[in-house]
Design a protein around this motif. Structure first.
Motif, PDB file in Angstrom:
ATOM      1  N   ARG A  75       0.849  -1.193   0.000  1.00  0.00           N
ATOM      2  CA  ARG A  75       0.000   0.000   0.000  1.00  0.00           C
ATOM      3  C   ARG A  75       0.884   1.243   0.000  1.00  0.00           C
ATOM      4  O   ARG A  75       2.000   1.223   0.515  1.00  0.00           O
ATOM      5  CB  ARG A  75      -0.941  -0.010   1.208  1.00  0.00           C
ATOM      6  CG  ARG A  75      -0.253  -0.024   2.547  1.00  0.00           C
ATOM      7  CD  ARG A  75      -1.190  -0.527   3.632  1.00  0.00           C
ATOM      8  NE  ARG A  75      -1.419  -1.960   3.526  1.00  0.00           N
ATOM      9  CZ  ARG A  75      -2.597  -2.563   3.752  1.00  0.00           C
ATOM     10  NH1 ARG A  75      -3.645  -1.864   4.102  1.00  0.00           N
ATOM     11  NH2 ARG A  75      -2.717  -3.867   3.643  1.00  0.00           N
ATOM     12  N   ILE A  76       0.359   2.303  -0.606  1.00  0.00           N
ATOM     13  CA  ILE A  76       1.074   3.584  -0.637  1.00  0.00           C
ATOM     14  C   ILE A  76       0.213   4.559   0.145  1.00  0.00           C
ATOM     15  O   ILE A  76      -0.784   5.077  -0.375  1.00  0.00           O
ATOM     16  CB  ILE A  76       1.312   4.046  -2.090  1.00  0.00           C
ATOM     17  CG1 ILE A  76       2.157   3.000  -2.845  1.00  0.00           C
ATOM     18  CG2 ILE A  76       2.014   5.397  -2.112  1.00  0.00           C
ATOM     19  CD1 ILE A  76       2.260   3.232  -4.335  1.00  0.00           C
ATOM     20  N   THR A  77       0.564   4.750   1.414  1.00  0.00           N
ATOM     21  CA  THR A  77      -0.175   5.677   2.265  1.00  0.00           C
ATOM     22  C   THR A  77       0.829   6.547   3.008  1.00  0.00           C
ATOM     23  O   THR A  77       2.024   6.247   3.033  1.00  0.00           O
ATOM     24  CB  THR A  77      -1.045   4.938   3.310  1.00  0.00           C
ATOM     25  OG1 THR A  77      -0.182   4.406   4.322  1.00  0.00           O
ATOM     26  CG2 THR A  77      -1.862   3.812   2.681  1.00  0.00           C
ATOM     27  N   THR A  78       0.324   7.569   3.663  1.00  0.00           N
ATOM     28  CA  THR A  78       1.231   8.458   4.406  1.00  0.00           C
ATOM     29  C   THR A  78       1.639   7.847   5.747  1.00  0.00           C
ATOM     30  O   THR A  78       2.385   8.465   6.494  1.00  0.00           O
ATOM     31  CB  THR A  78       0.565   9.823   4.650  1.00  0.00           C
ATOM     32  OG1 THR A  78      -0.735   9.592   5.202  1.00  0.00           O
ATOM     33  CG2 THR A  78       0.441  10.616   3.368  1.00  0.00           C
ATOM     34  N   LYS A  79       1.173   6.623   6.023  1.00  0.00           N
ATOM     35  CA  LYS A  79       1.557   5.993   7.293  1.00  0.00           C
ATOM     36  C   LYS A  79       3.001   5.505   7.274  1.00  0.00           C
ATOM     37  O   LYS A  79       3.572   5.242   8.319  1.00  0.00           O
ATOM     38  CB  LYS A  79       0.604   4.843   7.629  1.00  0.00           C
ATOM     39  CG  LYS A  79      -0.738   5.363   8.122  1.00  0.00           C
ATOM     40  CD  LYS A  79      -1.453   4.383   8.999  1.00  0.00           C
ATOM     41  CE  LYS A  79      -2.594   5.088   9.703  1.00  0.00           C
ATOM     42  NZ  LYS A  79      -3.736   4.232   9.914  1.00  0.00           N
ATOM     43  N   SER A  80       3.570   5.312   6.101  1.00  0.00           N
ATOM     44  CA  SER A  80       4.984   4.905   6.048  1.00  0.00           C
ATOM     45  C   SER A  80       5.793   6.021   5.399  1.00  0.00           C
ATOM     46  O   SER A  80       5.269   6.779   4.564  1.00  0.00           O
ATOM     47  CB  SER A  80       5.154   3.614   5.255  1.00  0.00           C
ATOM     48  OG  SER A  80       4.986   3.862   3.877  1.00  0.00           O
ATOM     49  N   GLY A  83       5.807   5.504   1.713  1.00  0.00           N
ATOM     50  CA  GLY A  83       4.536   5.933   1.131  1.00  0.00           C
ATOM     51  C   GLY A  83       4.484   7.443   0.986  1.00  0.00           C
ATOM     52  O   GLY A  83       4.035   7.973  -0.043  1.00  0.00           O
ATOM     53  N   GLN A  84       4.951   8.147   2.005  1.00  0.00           N
ATOM     54  CA  GLN A  84       4.966   9.621   1.951  1.00  0.00           C
ATOM     55  C   GLN A  84       5.822  10.110   0.785  1.00  0.00           C
ATOM     56  O   GLN A  84       5.451  11.039   0.071  1.00  0.00           O
ATOM     57  CB  GLN A  84       5.533  10.198   3.243  1.00  0.00           C
ATOM     58  CG  GLN A  84       4.614  10.073   4.443  1.00  0.00           C
ATOM     59  CD  GLN A  84       5.342  10.430   5.743  1.00  0.00           C
ATOM     60  OE1 GLN A  84       6.312  11.175   5.742  1.00  0.00           O
ATOM     61  NE2 GLN A  84       4.880   9.878   6.849  1.00  0.00           N
ATOM     62  N   MET A  87       4.099   9.299  -2.637  1.00  0.00           N
ATOM     63  CA  MET A  87       2.958  10.205  -2.859  1.00  0.00           C
ATOM     64  C   MET A  87       3.425  11.605  -3.212  1.00  0.00           C
ATOM     65  O   MET A  87       2.869  12.265  -4.091  1.00  0.00           O
ATOM     66  CB  MET A  87       2.058  10.234  -1.618  1.00  0.00           C
ATOM     67  CG  MET A  87       1.243   8.950  -1.511  1.00  0.00           C
ATOM     68  SD  MET A  87       0.102   8.952  -0.149  1.00  0.00           S
ATOM     69  CE  MET A  87      -1.045  10.209  -0.639  1.00  0.00           C
TER      70      MET A  87
END
Ligand code: FE2
Length: 264
Positions: A75-80, A83-84, A87
């Motif tokens: 997943r590409i989320t701001t939680k990692s 990911g940040q 993005m």
């Protein structure tokens, strides 16, 4: 107009991605091959500092030695942190290209560049890639110092040319050294190869206690040029290559990054 695809063709001729280790993640990591490239930033790491610098300078493409997504991500989320970064790159329409172990092993790649940078002569590949037609590619280099130096003299020279804050070493300061093996970054996997090839000294980064002890007992000296110090010269290497190939592209070289490991 130069597209990302044109850039990739030049990079692949210089450091073919098929030279990369299986575990590595080289080539175009973020981007659209049809995009026009006008401005490139070259850096060792795709760090947040570098990405922010690229945004500020309206860069189209970041070229780094170390990749992102070395491990599989789901997943590409701001939680990692990763990911940040991904993005941020996509939001700002900045592509990312990494030349890592393929660049280490390329005939005129990073290991060859370091060997020439420190003035070695009769340079050969330390661990050639088995290929009966072309033995010039592979990890590490081995060569001779033109003048016999003591370990301390060589260490001071390396410290100066690579602009190191600190240089740890294994061996006797007064020992004369002539045959030098090197692997940029974390190269201790090749220590035995350096011993077998008769190197007096092995230059690499990320020296660990047990490797240091082993080297001492085996009678080979080590100079720890640090991971950052032995690889940050990738910026000038790629800068020279790309400036020669793309006269009309603006090439920026990262000068803001430094070794995260500090000495008191
Ligand atoms: Fe590295």
């Amino acid at each position: 107009m130069v597209t990302l695809k044109d850039f990739m063709a030049v990079m692949d001729a210089f450091a073919p991605t098929n030279l990369a280790e299986d575990w590595d993640n080289c080539g175009l990591l973020v981007g659209d091959e049809t995009k026009e490239i006008k401005k490139i930033l070259i850096a060792l790491e795709p760090s947040m500092l570098v990405i922010d610098d690229a945004i500020q300078n309206r860069v189209d493409l970041i070229v780094t030695h170390h990749p992102l997504m070395l491990n599989k991500i789901n997943r590409i989320t701001t939680k990692s942190l990763e990911g940040q970064k991904i993005m941020k790159l996509i939001k700002n329409d900045i592509s990312l290209y990494a030349a890592h172990t393929n660049l280490d092993k390329a005939p005129l790649g990073l290991n060859q560049y370091l060997a020439e940078f420190i003035g070695l002569k009769n340079i050969e590949v330390l661990s050639p890639i088995p290929n009966e037609f072309n033995k010039v590619a592979g990890l590490g280099r081995i060569g001779d110092l033109e003048l016999g130096l003591s370990l301390e003299e060589l260490g001071r020279k390396i410290k100066s040319v690579l602009k190191l804050e600190n240089l740890q070493f294994v061996g006797e300061k007064n020992k004369k050294v002539k045959k030098v093996a090197l692997v940029t970054g974390s190269g201790l996997s090749e220590l035995n190869k350096a011993i077998v090839e008769g190197a007096d000294v092995f230059i690499t980064g990320d020296l660990k206690y047990h490797n240091a002890l082993y080297a001492k007992e085996m009678g080979i000296a080590i100079l720890d040029a640090t991971h950052f110090g032995s690889e940050n010269i990738v910026i000038t290497l790629l800068g020279n290559v790309l400036k020669q190939q793309f006269e009309h592209i603006e090439i920026l070289l990262d000068t803001k990054s430094n070794n995260p490991i500090k000495n008191l």
